[in-house]
Design a protein around this motif. Structure first.
Motif, PDB file in Angstrom:
ATOM      1  N   TYR A 173     -68.824  87.538  56.587  1.00  0.00           N
ATOM      2  CA  TYR A 173     -69.435  86.981  55.377  1.00  0.00           C
ATOM      3  C   TYR A 173     -68.391  86.725  54.297  1.00  0.00           C
ATOM      4  N   ILE A 174     -67.553  87.714  54.031  1.00  0.00           N
ATOM      5  CA  ILE A 174     -66.520  87.548  52.989  1.00  0.00           C
ATOM      6  C   ILE A 174     -65.504  86.479  53.374  1.00  0.00           C
ATOM      7  N   PRO A 175     -65.007  86.394  54.627  1.00  0.00           N
ATOM      8  CA  PRO A 175     -64.093  85.294  54.963  1.00  0.00           C
ATOM      9  C   PRO A 175     -64.712  83.910  54.799  1.00  0.00           C
ATOM     10  N   VAL A 176     -65.970  83.745  55.188  1.00  0.00           N
ATOM     11  CA  VAL A 176     -66.612  82.431  55.035  1.00  0.00           C
ATOM     12  C   VAL A 176     -66.776  82.076  53.556  1.00  0.00           C
ATOM     13  N   MET A 177     -67.269  83.017  52.768  1.00  0.00           N
ATOM     14  CA  MET A 177     -67.418  82.764  51.338  1.00  0.00           C
ATOM     15  C   MET A 177     -66.058  82.572  50.664  1.00  0.00           C
ATOM     16  N   GLY A 178     -65.040  83.292  51.153  1.00  0.00           N
ATOM     17  CA  GLY A 178     -63.699  83.108  50.596  1.00  0.00           C
ATOM     18  C   GLY A 178     -63.139  81.732  50.893  1.00  0.00           C
ATOM     19  N   LEU A 179     -63.369  81.228  52.097  1.00  0.00           N
ATOM     20  CA  LEU A 179     -62.902  79.883  52.437  1.00  0.00           C
ATOM     21  C   LEU A 179     -63.585  78.822  51.571  1.00  0.00           C
ATOM     22  N   VAL A 180     -64.892  78.936  51.407  1.00  0.00           N
ATOM     23  CA  VAL A 180     -65.616  77.967  50.575  1.00  0.00           C
ATOM     24  C   VAL A 180     -65.139  78.048  49.120  1.00  0.00           C
ATOM     25  N   SER A 181     -64.966  79.260  48.610  1.00  0.00           N
ATOM     26  CA  SER A 181     -64.494  79.416  47.227  1.00  0.00           C
ATOM     27  C   SER A 181     -63.074  78.885  47.057  1.00  0.00           C
ATOM     28  N   TYR A 182     -62.237  79.065  48.060  1.00  0.00           N
ATOM     29  CA  TYR A 182     -60.864  78.541  47.987  1.00  0.00           C
ATOM     30  C   TYR A 182     -60.864  77.009  47.921  1.00  0.00           C
ATOM     31  N   VAL A 183     -61.672  76.360  48.739  1.00  0.00           N
ATOM     32  CA  VAL A 183     -61.735  74.895  48.720  1.00  0.00           C
ATOM     33  C   VAL A 183     -62.263  74.398  47.378  1.00  0.00           C
ATOM     34  N   ILE A 184     -63.275  75.064  46.837  1.00  0.00           N
ATOM     35  CA  ILE A 184     -63.825  74.654  45.534  1.00  0.00           C
ATOM     36  C   ILE A 184     -62.804  74.865  44.422  1.00  0.00           C
ATOM     37  N   ALA A 185     -62.068  75.991  44.471  1.00  0.00           N
ATOM     38  CA  ALA A 185     -61.052  76.252  43.440  1.00  0.00           C
ATOM     39  C   ALA A 185     -59.953  75.195  43.473  1.00  0.00           C
ATOM     40  N   ILE A 186     -59.502  74.802  44.661  1.00  0.00           N
ATOM     41  CA  ILE A 186     -58.483  73.749  44.756  1.00  0.00           C
ATOM     42  C   ILE A 186     -59.028  72.428  44.215  1.00  0.00           C
ATOM     43  N   GLY A 187     -60.285  72.123  44.521  1.00  0.00           N
ATOM     44  CA  GLY A 187     -60.877  70.900  43.993  1.00  0.00           C
ATOM     45  C   GLY A 187     -60.961  70.897  42.483  1.00  0.00           C
ATOM     46  N   LEU A 188     -61.288  72.039  41.875  1.00  0.00           N
ATOM     47  CA  LEU A 188     -61.341  72.115  40.407  1.00  0.00           C
ATOM     48  C   LEU A 188     -59.960  71.958  39.788  1.00  0.00           C
ATOM     49  N   ILE A 189     -58.960  72.553  40.409  1.00  0.00           N
ATOM     50  CA  ILE A 189     -57.600  72.448  39.861  1.00  0.00           C
ATOM     51  C   ILE A 189     -57.099  71.007  39.942  1.00  0.00           C
ATOM     52  N   ILE A 190     -57.299  70.372  41.093  1.00  0.00           N
ATOM     53  CA  ILE A 190     -56.867  68.978  41.230  1.00  0.00           C
ATOM     54  C   ILE A 190     -57.652  68.078  40.289  1.00  0.00           C
ATOM     55  N   GLY A 191     -58.930  68.395  40.074  1.00  0.00           N
ATOM     56  CA  GLY A 191     -59.715  67.605  39.125  1.00  0.00           C
ATOM     57  C   GLY A 191     -59.229  67.743  37.690  1.00  0.00           C
ATOM     58  N   ARG A 192     -58.782  68.939  37.304  1.00  0.00           N
ATOM     59  CA  ARG A 192     -58.227  69.118  35.957  1.00  0.00           C
ATOM     60  C   ARG A 192     -56.917  68.360  35.773  1.00  0.00           C
ATOM     61  N   LEU A 193     -56.202  68.157  36.859  1.00  0.00           N
ATOM     62  CA  LEU A 193     -54.962  67.389  36.776  1.00  0.00           C
ATOM     63  C   LEU A 193     -55.207  65.883  36.723  1.00  0.00           C
ATOM     64  N   GLY A 194     -56.450  65.452  36.983  1.00  0.00           N
ATOM     65  CA  GLY A 194     -56.793  64.046  36.875  1.00  0.00           C
ATOM     66  C   GLY A 194     -56.481  63.210  38.087  1.00  0.00           C
ATOM     67  N   VAL A 195     -56.223  63.825  39.226  1.00  0.00           N
ATOM     68  CA  VAL A 195     -55.876  63.054  40.427  1.00  0.00           C
ATOM     69  C   VAL A 195     -56.809  63.419  41.583  1.00  0.00           C
ATOM     70  N   PHE A 196     -58.050  63.803  41.260  1.00  0.00           N
ATOM     71  CA  PHE A 196     -58.963  64.265  42.304  1.00  0.00           C
ATOM     72  C   PHE A 196     -59.547  63.083  43.074  1.00  0.00           C
ATOM     73  N   HIS A 197     -59.644  63.283  44.378  1.00  0.00           N
ATOM     74  CA  HIS A 197     -60.320  62.348  45.277  1.00  0.00           C
ATOM     75  C   HIS A 197     -61.215  63.164  46.211  1.00  0.00           C
ATOM     76  N   PRO A 198     -62.360  62.628  46.618  1.00  0.00           N
ATOM     77  CA  PRO A 198     -63.260  63.400  47.515  1.00  0.00           C
ATOM     78  C   PRO A 198     -62.591  63.824  48.817  1.00  0.00           C
ATOM     79  N   GLU A 199     -61.596  63.043  49.269  1.00  0.00           N
ATOM     80  CA  GLU A 199     -60.928  63.407  50.513  1.00  0.00           C
ATOM     81  C   GLU A 199     -60.085  64.671  50.373  1.00  0.00           C
ATOM     82  N   ASP A 200     -59.791  65.071  49.145  1.00  0.00           N
ATOM     83  CA  ASP A 200     -58.966  66.263  48.949  1.00  0.00           C
ATOM     84  C   ASP A 200     -59.662  67.530  49.434  1.00  0.00           C
TER      85      ASP A 200
END
Length: 328
Positions: A173-200
């Motif tokens: 449970y924790i590894p699956v939730m950790g993987l999903v949270s990691y992908v979302i965190a990377i998406g938020l960081i890239i979005g704050r930098l202004g270069v976010f794309h859905p493929e990221d």
């Protein structure tokens, strides 16, 4: 003498009496009406009392029922579907085909991974999750690392207890939730930098899964070479490998905004914490205390080296996961 002295009786009006047709019809109508008036209401029961009321449906209502059913959007379609025997056979065939497909998929999945084992690894509670997160962040505060065995009625060991009952048991449970949270965190960081794309998001998820697959295959290869069998299950390796996302998220969130020395200090701390956690968790499986296990004395030194390699490679995995990039 009789004809002159006695009065004559009036002629009888019967079927052969000389009465006009109109008079006969009038007499018949009056007699029928009189019988209807003299007849008591309780003499003959009504037909509705002997039979259910719903069986006597007027013909006009029977004709209006299909019209009322047609007023709904799917009324006509449902009625035609019920009346069409070929459609019912087709629906039955489709249901049987879906059931057969589901059984086939379940058999193929259980050939590699048992659904009963998956339920065992996802049997967690809130207390277990909080306890496991505390151990991942502060592993040196944990004193006992032994897993509790599960025994049957005869006292024989049949496995280990579920994570809900044992805080040292690995879970998925924790590894699956950790993987999903990691992908979302990377998406938020890239979005704050202004270069976010859905493929990221797909690029980040595939890179993270690639790291997990590489580590799991590496550990399985060394387990095969060092004759490590039932002591370390396949899903145990996947669970221990997936715990790195919990500590990696904290480092990734510090990287864009915190000073560089704070980020690298967190990298070193969580790297050592994850390495210590892997050593203490895998030690009882790779280097059991009992010397009666076949091949332990022969490969003991090699197993210690292998455990040290697993711990040191955690720094490399965290560093790779920190290098988030845009797919474009």
């Amino acid at each position: 003498g009789q004809m002159g002295g006695q009065p004559q009786n009036p002629p009888m009006r019967g079927a052969f009496s000389p009465i006009s047709v109109e008079q006969q019809q009038q007499f018949a109508y009056n007699g029928y009406a009189g019988q209807q008036q003299q007849q008591p209401q309780h003499a003959y029961p009504q037909p509705q009392a002997a039979y259910p009321q719903q069986s006597f449906v007027p013909q006009q209502q029977q004709q209006q029922a299909p019209m009322a059913n047609q007023s709904t959007p799917y009324g006509m379609f449902a009625q035609n579907l019920q009346n069409n025997q070929a459609a019912q056979i087709g629906m039955q065939f489709a249901g049987n085909a879906m059931n057969a497909m589901q059984e086939n998929v379940q058999q193929n999945v259980e050939r590699y991974v048992s659904m009963r084992q998956l339920k065992h690894y996802f049997d967690v509670s809130n207390i277990y999750v909080l306890s496991k997160l505390r151990v991942l962040v502060f592993p040196w505060l944990q004193k006992s690392w032994h897993r509790h065995a599960e025994r049957d009625q005869t006292g024989q060991v049949v496995g280990y207890k579920a994570p809900r009952e044992d805080a040292n048991s690995p879970d998925l449970y924790i590894p699956v939730m950790g993987l999903v949270s990691y992908v979302i965190a990377i998406g938020l960081i890239i979005g704050r930098l202004g270069v976010f794309h859905p493929e990221d998001l797909g690029y980040t998820a595939s890179s993270a899964l690639g790291v997990i697959v590489f580590e799991v295959l590496l550990i399985k290869m060394f387990c095969y070479l060092l004759n490590v069998g039932a002591e370390l299950q396949f899903l145990d390796i996947v669970a221990f490998s997936g715990y790195k996302f919990v500590t990696t998220i904290l480092v990734v969130l510090l990287k864009p905004w915190a000073p560089w020395w704070v980020t690298w200090s967190a990298f070193l701390y969580f790297g050592f914490a994850l390495a210590f956690f892997m050593i203490r968790s895998l030690r009882h499986a790779l280097i059991p205390e009992s010397s009666s296990v076949t091949g332990v004395n022969v490969h003991r030194k090699r197993r210690i080296h292998f455990l040290f390699v697993i711990a040191m490679t955690q720094f490399l995995y965290i560093w790779i996961l920190m290098q988030y990039k845009s797919s474009t």
